[in-house]
Design a protein around this motif. Structure first.
Motif, PDB file in Angstrom:
ATOM      1  N   LEU A  73       0.955  -0.810   0.027  1.00 43.32           N
ATOM      2  CA  LEU A  73       0.133  -0.400   0.124  1.00 43.32           C
ATOM      3  C   LEU A  73       1.116   1.406   0.063  1.00 43.32           C
ATOM      4  O   LEU A  73       0.961   2.239   0.661  1.00 43.32           O
ATOM      5  CB  LEU A  73      -1.119   0.396   1.281  1.00 43.32           C
ATOM      6  N   PHE A  74       1.848   0.972  -1.065  1.00 38.37           N
ATOM      7  CA  PHE A  74       2.715   2.328  -1.170  1.00 38.37           C
ATOM      8  C   PHE A  74       3.653   2.165  -0.729  1.00 38.37           C
ATOM      9  O   PHE A  74       3.881   1.972   0.757  1.00 38.37           O
ATOM     10  CB  PHE A  74       1.870   3.676  -1.423  1.00 38.37           C
ATOM     11  N   GLU A  75       4.257   3.373   0.081  1.00 33.24           N
ATOM     12  CA  GLU A  75       5.280   4.020   0.777  1.00 33.24           C
ATOM     13  C   GLU A  75       4.753   5.598   1.947  1.00 33.24           C
ATOM     14  O   GLU A  75       3.798   5.826   1.708  1.00 33.24           O
ATOM     15  CB  GLU A  75       6.606   4.666   0.558  1.00 33.24           C
TER      16      GLU A  75
ATOM     17  N   PRO B 239       2.277  10.953  -0.116  1.00 38.59           N
ATOM     18  CA  PRO B 239       3.511   9.632  -1.239  1.00 38.59           C
ATOM     19  C   PRO B 239       4.571  10.234  -0.417  1.00 38.59           C
ATOM     20  O   PRO B 239       5.128  11.105   0.060  1.00 38.59           O
ATOM     21  CB  PRO B 239       3.376   9.671  -2.713  1.00 38.59           C
ATOM     22  N   ALA B 240       6.058   9.883  -0.746  1.00 38.03           N
ATOM     23  CA  ALA B 240       7.333  10.338  -0.263  1.00 38.03           C
ATOM     24  C   ALA B 240       7.782  11.960  -1.395  1.00 38.03           C
ATOM     25  O   ALA B 240       7.900  11.282  -2.722  1.00 38.03           O
ATOM     26  CB  ALA B 240       8.148   9.300   0.153  1.00 38.03           C
ATOM     27  N   PRO B 241       7.706  12.656  -0.705  1.00 34.81           N
ATOM     28  CA  PRO B 241       8.197  13.968  -2.126  1.00 34.81           C
ATOM     29  C   PRO B 241       9.523  13.431  -3.122  1.00 34.81           C
ATOM     30  O   PRO B 241      10.282  12.362  -2.673  1.00 34.81           O
ATOM     31  CB  PRO B 241       8.870  14.758  -1.368  1.00 34.81           C
TER      32      PRO B 241
ATOM     33  N   VAL C 216      -2.086   7.689   7.707  1.00 31.44           N
ATOM     34  CA  VAL C 216      -1.640   8.253   6.574  1.00 31.44           C
ATOM     35  C   VAL C 216      -1.778   7.056   5.374  1.00 31.44           C
ATOM     36  O   VAL C 216      -1.841   7.818   4.874  1.00 31.44           O
ATOM     37  CB  VAL C 216       0.055   8.207   6.762  1.00 31.44           C
ATOM     38  N   THR C 217      -1.666   6.150   5.587  1.00 31.14           N
ATOM     39  CA  THR C 217      -1.660   4.848   4.265  1.00 31.14           C
ATOM     40  C   THR C 217      -3.451   5.102   3.904  1.00 31.14           C
ATOM     41  O   THR C 217      -3.790   5.392   3.415  1.00 31.14           O
ATOM     42  CB  THR C 217      -0.770   4.111   4.407  1.00 31.14           C
TER      43      THR C 217
ATOM     44  N   HIS D  95      -2.421  13.667  -0.495  1.00 33.62           N
ATOM     45  CA  HIS D  95      -1.174  13.910   0.330  1.00 33.62           C
ATOM     46  C   HIS D  95      -1.466  13.668   1.734  1.00 33.62           C
ATOM     47  O   HIS D  95      -2.796  14.471   1.666  1.00 33.62           O
ATOM     48  CB  HIS D  95      -0.292  14.802  -0.108  1.00 33.62           C
ATOM     49  N   ALA D  96      -0.676  12.835   2.467  1.00 33.04           N
ATOM     50  CA  ALA D  96      -1.050  13.092   3.688  1.00 33.04           C
ATOM     51  C   ALA D  96      -0.084  13.331   5.079  1.00 33.04           C
ATOM     52  O   ALA D  96       0.971  13.119   4.609  1.00 33.04           O
ATOM     53  CB  ALA D  96      -1.946  12.345   3.828  1.00 33.04           C
ATOM     54  N   ILE D  97      -0.203  14.248   6.106  1.00 33.75           N
ATOM     55  CA  ILE D  97       0.526  14.219   6.914  1.00 33.75           C
ATOM     56  C   ILE D  97       0.058  13.640   8.294  1.00 33.75           C
ATOM     57  O   ILE D  97      -0.847  14.742   8.500  1.00 33.75           O
ATOM     58  CB  ILE D  97       1.139  15.030   7.092  1.00 33.75           C
TER      59      ILE D  97
END
Ligand code: ADP
Ligand code: ADP
Ligand code: MG
Length: 664
Positions: free
Chosen positions: A224-226, A243-245, A303-304, A337-339
């Motif tokens: 489920l991505f990074e 996601p990771a910039p 975040v995911t 995008h989530a933080i």
């Protein structure tokens, strides 16, 4: 699907699991220690079993008691959360032997990934890239030194059994190796009961990027991505984002497939995280290396959830019940995008020393909890709860979601600005400073971000002296008006001459004593003097606080007084000022949103109202006795008494809610 599960944890993660279980109509059993008898997680579950003393070893780590509790309550499965027993293979096995489903991977997978050295040997076989280093079983000191020399300095010595950022030593040069090894081994044996170490090349300015994986009992795997968790202090995560910039689709896929290969190699089932250390090259390319696999749900899983729209706890429950993965790889997409920011009880200006105490005021930004939303607050505490020394210092997680990183960042800053905590030190202001750094705002991420930006992160004071004093004066005047329904200059400490009344306030700001003078002009205007600064003071109550104007500044602030300290919160930040004659005002209302709380520990003498009464602002509601004096609690605004929460004669703690007032 299960009809009842036991949650073998506490705090926010226990509440988090309970929320999804409730949505899925699964009954929940909480377990709790002495310190947690009235904890939020107990209230969040359908039933609760007391399992022992406050120290984790007397309760949350006593797996025999937990298994007994599960059997006694008829739970079919156990969710271990994170921390505590979540990565304990003996517990996973004992659950299985007791006929309970452990909501996590098989014991064999926990064991395989439990030790960093052994897991790296396995990963090497599975073709997963590793940081250059030594992860063999020979622990001879001279041989380890030889390996370090071969790898080339700087190196990192890591306790194989380590976790939570503990048991790591960076070594810059050969001469320092022996001493660092000895101290690392000492810490490892003390913290983990195992002093085996491994050695890795110390990656310069690395990023921490991890991949969320999931496996089911049918042998299917997805990633489920990074999540980028590079912003760290003392090797522990502070902010996490996805996601990771700078991540390219190619690298995402390579990392995802490597993580799935890691999971497959240990026949993994359920939620897991494969952590990679990422080297950033001068040409902008990135190299990733396996660091470790965490065989549990991660703190930062929301975040995911935000970028995939999936509830990972639901996935865990479905997979544990034998269902296939809810989605296949090509059905999973990244949205926005989530933080996440971890809000901790700690003092960043004092080397992040953990803090304990009572959440005298605990107000959160508007948002969802335990469910996907633009602003989400996950926590396991309520106002009035204590952050005790027994458990970790995380108070809450703030998770924001936006279409772009910029939008998420702006949302996070606003949400942090609306977080109001009084009673203990937190990192809320520090987190806001991190967001404003050049490195973070421009996504120039690596694990050295915090030390690099030190100058703008620590000892910052965004609300200055003038505004802090003005806020403290304004709140005092407002409280007096509410309590007495009179103008402030009918008070004994004000005096009047030639139609101008003057009043003195004694404050302390950052340890410095200072006197403020307030003048009340005949036209009703106020003039405040604080040291060299003097000018009109204008304020009025607005939704969300006090609109304050003084010395060329205008800000909406909220204030709370605890003992002699006035806490001032504004859009730019928060600060505290000590009002030295605060005792003279003790007993005044601390009223916000219809709560009326005791200003200090004491006894309720009488109530002058009863439930259902309509009251006017300033009307006396109750009398308390504390410190040998009586204090009248008055209505802060017009309203209706909804409920009296104590009876005359009752002893109440500071901050206890005495009665509920509803508007209108
Ligand atoms: P994550 O890896 O999920 O981002 P942390 O590393 O902060 O989160 O750990 C999650 C929880 O597990 C925290 O409560 C932490 O205190 C606890 N924890 C992590 N590793 C260990 C360990 N080896 N021993 C005891 N507790 C641990
Ligand atoms: P833990 O079990 O305590 O989480 P990890 O092995 O995951 O330990 O490492 C924790 C953090 O230490 C990483 O997120 C990273 O910041 C740093 N770190 C780990 N290995 C290296 C390395 N080889 N080079 C540089 N930094 C590292
Ligand atoms: Mg780690």
């Amino acid at each position: 699907m299960f009809t009842k599960i036991l949650i073998a944890n506490r705090g926010e993660i226990a509440c988090r699991v309970a929320a999804t279980a409730r949505r899925m109509a699964i009954r929940t059993v909480a377990v709790y220690s002495d310190a947690d008898a009235n904890a939020k997680h107990v209230a969040a579950c359908d039933e609760a079993v007391h399992i022992g003393g406050s120290a984790p070893k007397d309760s949350y780590l006593r797996w025999e008691r937990i298994i007994e509790a599960a059997k006694a309550t008829g739970a079919q499965a156990v969710h271990p959360g994170y921390g505590f027993l979540s990565e304990n293979e003996d517990f996973a096995r004992a659950c299985a032997e007791a006929g309970l489903v452990f909501i996590g991977p098989p014991a064999s997978a926990i064991k395989a990934m439990g030790l960093k050295a052994e897991s790296k040997q396995l990963m090497e076989k599975a073709g997963v890239p590793l940081v250059p280093g030594y992860h063999g079983s020979d622990q001879d000191a001279a041989m380890l030194k030889h390996e370090a020399d071969r790898i080339g300095y700087p190196v990192l010595i890591k306790a194989s059994a380590g976790g939570g950022g503990k048991g790591m030593r960076a070594v810059d040069k050969a001469q320092d190796f022996d001493a660092a090894l000895a101290s690392c081994k000492r810490e490892a044996i003390n913290s983990f009961g195992d002093d085996a170490v491994l050695i890795e090349k110390y990656v310069q300015r690395p990023r921490h990027i991890e991949i969320q994986v999931f496996g089911d009992t049918l042998g299917n795997y997805v990633y489920l991505f990074e999540r980028d968790c590079s912003v760290q202090r003392r090797h522990q995560k502070v902010l996490e984002e996805a996601p990771a910039p700078g991540m390219t689709p190619e690298m995402r896929q390579q990392m995802g497939l490597a993580a799935v290969a890691a999971a497959r190699a240990v026949h993994y089932v359920g939620a897991g995280t494969v952590e990679f250390i990422v080297e950033q090259r001068a040409d902008g390319s990135m190299n990733f290396f396996f660091m470790e696999m965490n065989t549990r749900l991660q703190v930062e899983h929301p975040v995911t959830e935000a970028i995939t729209g999936q509830d990972l706890v639901e996935w865990q429950l479905r997979v544990a019940a034998g269902e296939p993965l809810p989605l296949s790889q090509d059905q999973l997409k990244i949205d926005g995008h989530a933080i996440e920011a971890r809000i901790c009880a700690e003092n960043p200006d004092n080397n992040f020393l953990p803090a304990t105490g009572t959440l005298v005021v605990y107000r959160k930004p508007a948002g969802s909890s335990f469910a996907i939303g633009p602003v989400r607050v996950d926590d396991g505490v309520r106002e009035g709860d204590a952050i005790s020394p027994f458990y970790d210092s995380m108070v809450a997680k703030l998770i924001v979601h936006g279409q772009t990183r910029e939008e998420a960042l702006a949302r996070l800053d606003t949400a942090l600005a609306h977080m109001r905590i009084v009673g203990l030190a937190t990192n809320v202001q520090f987190l806001r400073h991190v967001l404003t750094t050049r490195s973070f705002s421009q996504a120039d991420l690596d694990t050295a971000l915090i030390p690099r930006e030190e100058a703008v992160l620590f000892k910052q004071e965004k609300i200055g002296l003038a505004l802090a004093v003005a806020a403290a004066v304004a709140q005092t005047l407002l409280h007096e008006q509410a309590a007495e329904g009179a103008d402030p200059f009918s008070r004994a400490d004000g005096w009047r001459s030639h139609g101008v009344a003057t009043r003195r306030f004694d404050f302390e700001f950052k340890g410095e004593a200072l006197i403020a003078q307030l003048q009340y002009l005949h036209d009703g205007a106020l003039v405040l003097s604080v040291g060299e600064v003097s000018g009109p003071l204008v304020f009025h109550v607005v939704k969300g606080g006090i609109d304050l104007r003084f010395a060329g500044q205008r800000e909406t602030v909220q204030t709370w007084q605890k003992d002699e300290t006035v806490h001032v919160f504004g859009a730019r930040g928060a600060t505290q000022i000590v009002e030295l004659d605060a005792l003279a005002h003790a007993g005044e209302v601390h009223a916000e949103g219809g709560r009326l709380t005791a200003p200090m520990p004491g006894k309720v003498v009488s109530f002058s109202v009863q439930a259902g009464d309509k009251v006017k602002a300033g009307q006396p509601l109750a009398v308390m006795e504390a410190m040998k004096m009586e204090h009248t609690i008055a209505a802060p605004a017009d309203g209706t008494v909804a409920e009296l929460l104590y009876a005359p004669g009752d002893q109440v703690a500071e901050g206890a809610e005495l009665l509920k007032l509803s508007a209108g």
